[in-house]
Motif scaffolding. Sequence first.
Motif, PDB file in Angstrom:
ATOM      1  N   ASP A  36      -3.122  -2.114 -11.002  1.00 24.67           N
ATOM      2  CA  ASP A  36      -3.923  -2.082  -9.775  1.00 24.67           C
ATOM      3  C   ASP A  36      -3.737  -3.356  -8.963  1.00 24.67           C
ATOM      4  O   ASP A  36      -3.686  -3.309  -7.733  1.00 24.67           O
ATOM      5  N   THR A  37      -3.629  -4.487  -9.654  1.00 21.56           N
ATOM      6  CA  THR A  37      -3.436  -5.758  -8.957  1.00 21.56           C
ATOM      7  C   THR A  37      -2.110  -5.779  -8.225  1.00 21.56           C
ATOM      8  O   THR A  37      -2.043  -6.191  -7.065  1.00 21.56           O
ATOM      9  N   ILE A  38      -1.049  -5.337  -8.883  1.00 22.02           N
ATOM     10  CA  ILE A  38       0.258  -5.336  -8.230  1.00 22.02           C
ATOM     11  C   ILE A  38       0.274  -4.324  -7.092  1.00 22.02           C
ATOM     12  O   ILE A  38       0.841  -4.580  -6.032  1.00 22.02           O
ATOM     13  N   VAL A  39      -0.376  -3.185  -7.266  1.00 20.50           N
ATOM     14  CA  VAL A  39      -0.450  -2.186  -6.192  1.00 20.50           C
ATOM     15  C   VAL A  39      -1.176  -2.773  -4.987  1.00 20.50           C
ATOM     16  O   VAL A  39      -0.685  -2.688  -3.850  1.00 20.50           O
ATOM     17  N   ASN A  40      -2.325  -3.384  -5.218  1.00 16.56           N
ATOM     18  CA  ASN A  40      -3.091  -3.971  -4.108  1.00 16.56           C
ATOM     19  C   ASN A  40      -2.304  -5.073  -3.409  1.00 16.56           C
ATOM     20  O   ASN A  40      -2.327  -5.171  -2.177  1.00 16.56           O
ATOM     21  N   THR A  41      -1.599  -5.881  -4.184  1.00 17.26           N
ATOM     22  CA  THR A  41      -0.794  -6.952  -3.594  1.00 17.26           C
ATOM     23  C   THR A  41       0.332  -6.374  -2.754  1.00 17.26           C
ATOM     24  O   THR A  41       0.578  -6.835  -1.632  1.00 17.26           O
ATOM     25  N   MET A  42       1.003  -5.352  -3.272  1.00 18.64           N
ATOM     26  CA  MET A  42       2.095  -4.732  -2.522  1.00 18.64           C
ATOM     27  C   MET A  42       1.590  -4.075  -1.245  1.00 18.64           C
ATOM     28  O   MET A  42       2.231  -4.181  -0.190  1.00 18.64           O
ATOM     29  N   VAL A  43       0.439  -3.430  -1.315  1.00 17.00           N
ATOM     30  CA  VAL A  43      -0.146  -2.807  -0.122  1.00 17.00           C
ATOM     31  C   VAL A  43      -0.408  -3.881   0.928  1.00 17.00           C
ATOM     32  O   VAL A  43      -0.029  -3.731   2.097  1.00 17.00           O
ATOM     33  N   ASN A  64       2.277 -18.702   4.538  1.00 26.23           N
ATOM     34  CA  ASN A  64       0.873 -18.980   4.218  1.00 26.23           C
ATOM     35  C   ASN A  64       0.081 -17.688   4.105  1.00 26.23           C
ATOM     36  O   ASN A  64      -0.819 -17.581   3.276  1.00 26.23           O
ATOM     37  N   GLN A  65       0.406 -16.720   4.939  1.00 21.46           N
ATOM     38  CA  GLN A  65      -0.286 -15.438   4.879  1.00 21.46           C
ATOM     39  C   GLN A  65       0.011 -14.725   3.566  1.00 21.46           C
ATOM     40  O   GLN A  65      -0.872 -14.113   2.974  1.00 21.46           O
ATOM     41  N   TYR A  70      -1.636 -13.481  -2.235  1.00 19.46           N
ATOM     42  CA  TYR A  70      -1.587 -13.756  -3.676  1.00 19.46           C
ATOM     43  C   TYR A  70      -2.953 -14.246  -4.161  1.00 19.46           C
ATOM     44  O   TYR A  70      -3.457 -13.776  -5.183  1.00 19.46           O
ATOM     45  N   LYS A  71      -3.528 -15.193  -3.428  1.00 21.07           N
ATOM     46  CA  LYS A  71      -4.841 -15.738  -3.818  1.00 21.07           C
ATOM     47  C   LYS A  71      -5.904 -14.646  -3.817  1.00 21.07           C
ATOM     48  O   LYS A  71      -6.714 -14.564  -4.738  1.00 21.07           O
ATOM     49  N   LYS A  72      -5.890 -13.816  -2.784  1.00 16.54           N
ATOM     50  CA  LYS A  72      -6.870 -12.724  -2.679  1.00 16.54           C
ATOM     51  C   LYS A  72      -6.816 -11.820  -3.907  1.00 16.54           C
ATOM     52  O   LYS A  72      -7.840 -11.348  -4.399  1.00 16.54           O
ATOM     53  N   ASN A  73      -5.611 -11.599  -4.409  1.00 19.02           N
ATOM     54  CA  ASN A  73      -5.420 -10.702  -5.550  1.00 19.02           C
ATOM     55  C   ASN A  73      -5.397 -11.424  -6.888  1.00 19.02           C
ATOM     56  O   ASN A  73      -5.161 -10.810  -7.930  1.00 19.02           O
ATOM     57  N   THR A  76      -0.135 -15.528  -8.581  1.00 20.20           N
ATOM     58  CA  THR A  76       0.742 -16.511  -7.952  1.00 20.20           C
ATOM     59  C   THR A  76       2.031 -15.818  -7.522  1.00 20.20           C
ATOM     60  O   THR A  76       2.309 -14.684  -7.925  1.00 20.20           O
ATOM     61  N   LYS A  77       2.815 -16.536  -6.733  1.00 24.56           N
ATOM     62  CA  LYS A  77       4.107 -16.001  -6.295  1.00 24.56           C
ATOM     63  C   LYS A  77       4.988 -15.683  -7.510  1.00 24.56           C
ATOM     64  O   LYS A  77       5.634 -14.640  -7.556  1.00 24.56           O
ATOM     65  N   LYS A  78       4.998 -16.577  -8.501  1.00 24.24           N
ATOM     66  CA  LYS A  78       5.821 -16.364  -9.688  1.00 24.24           C
ATOM     67  C   LYS A  78       5.394 -15.102 -10.428  1.00 24.24           C
ATOM     68  O   LYS A  78       6.240 -14.316 -10.854  1.00 24.24           O
ATOM     69  N   TYR A  79       4.095 -14.892 -10.591  1.00 26.69           N
ATOM     70  CA  TYR A  79       3.615 -13.685 -11.262  1.00 26.69           C
ATOM     71  C   TYR A  79       4.058 -12.435 -10.505  1.00 26.69           C
ATOM     72  O   TYR A  79       4.464 -11.450 -11.112  1.00 26.69           O
ATOM     73  N   TYR A  80       3.956 -12.499  -9.175  1.00 28.56           N
ATOM     74  CA  TYR A  80       4.357 -11.350  -8.361  1.00 28.56           C
ATOM     75  C   TYR A  80       5.854 -11.080  -8.524  1.00 28.56           C
ATOM     76  O   TYR A  80       6.271  -9.940  -8.741  1.00 28.56           O
TER      77      TYR A  80
END
Length: 114
Positions: A36-43, A64-65, A70-73, A76-80
């Motif tokens: 769900d986290t990756i889905v929300n981030t991708m959306v 920055n956006q 990433y922060k909202k979800n 981090t960038k590396k995790y994504y």
Amino acid sequence: MKIVHKLFFVGILSVVLIACSNSDTVNEQKPTFSKDTIVNTMVDIHILEAQLTLGLLKQEGDSNQVENIYKKNGITKKYYEDALAYYAQHPVEMVAVYDEVINELSKRQAKESQ
């Protein structure tokens, strides 16, 4: 072609490019955050990309956006990037993730159309 379909193709292309660029460092373990986290981030990232493409937002500061997404979800960038690399190596799971991304984008588009 609807914006959702364009975003789908952009997303798949970005996953392939990330997977190829990190081929020697691919994380074979499943990401530690939920699907769900990756889905929300991708959306959120696809919506940002669409806004930038349509000129609704300025290109300046778009990194920055993305960091804010990433922060909202809670990632981090590396995790994504690790998650994208993992899913690129596991296409059945990637299809399931993108099905959810497309469903969520379609829901939001329908809501905006009302």
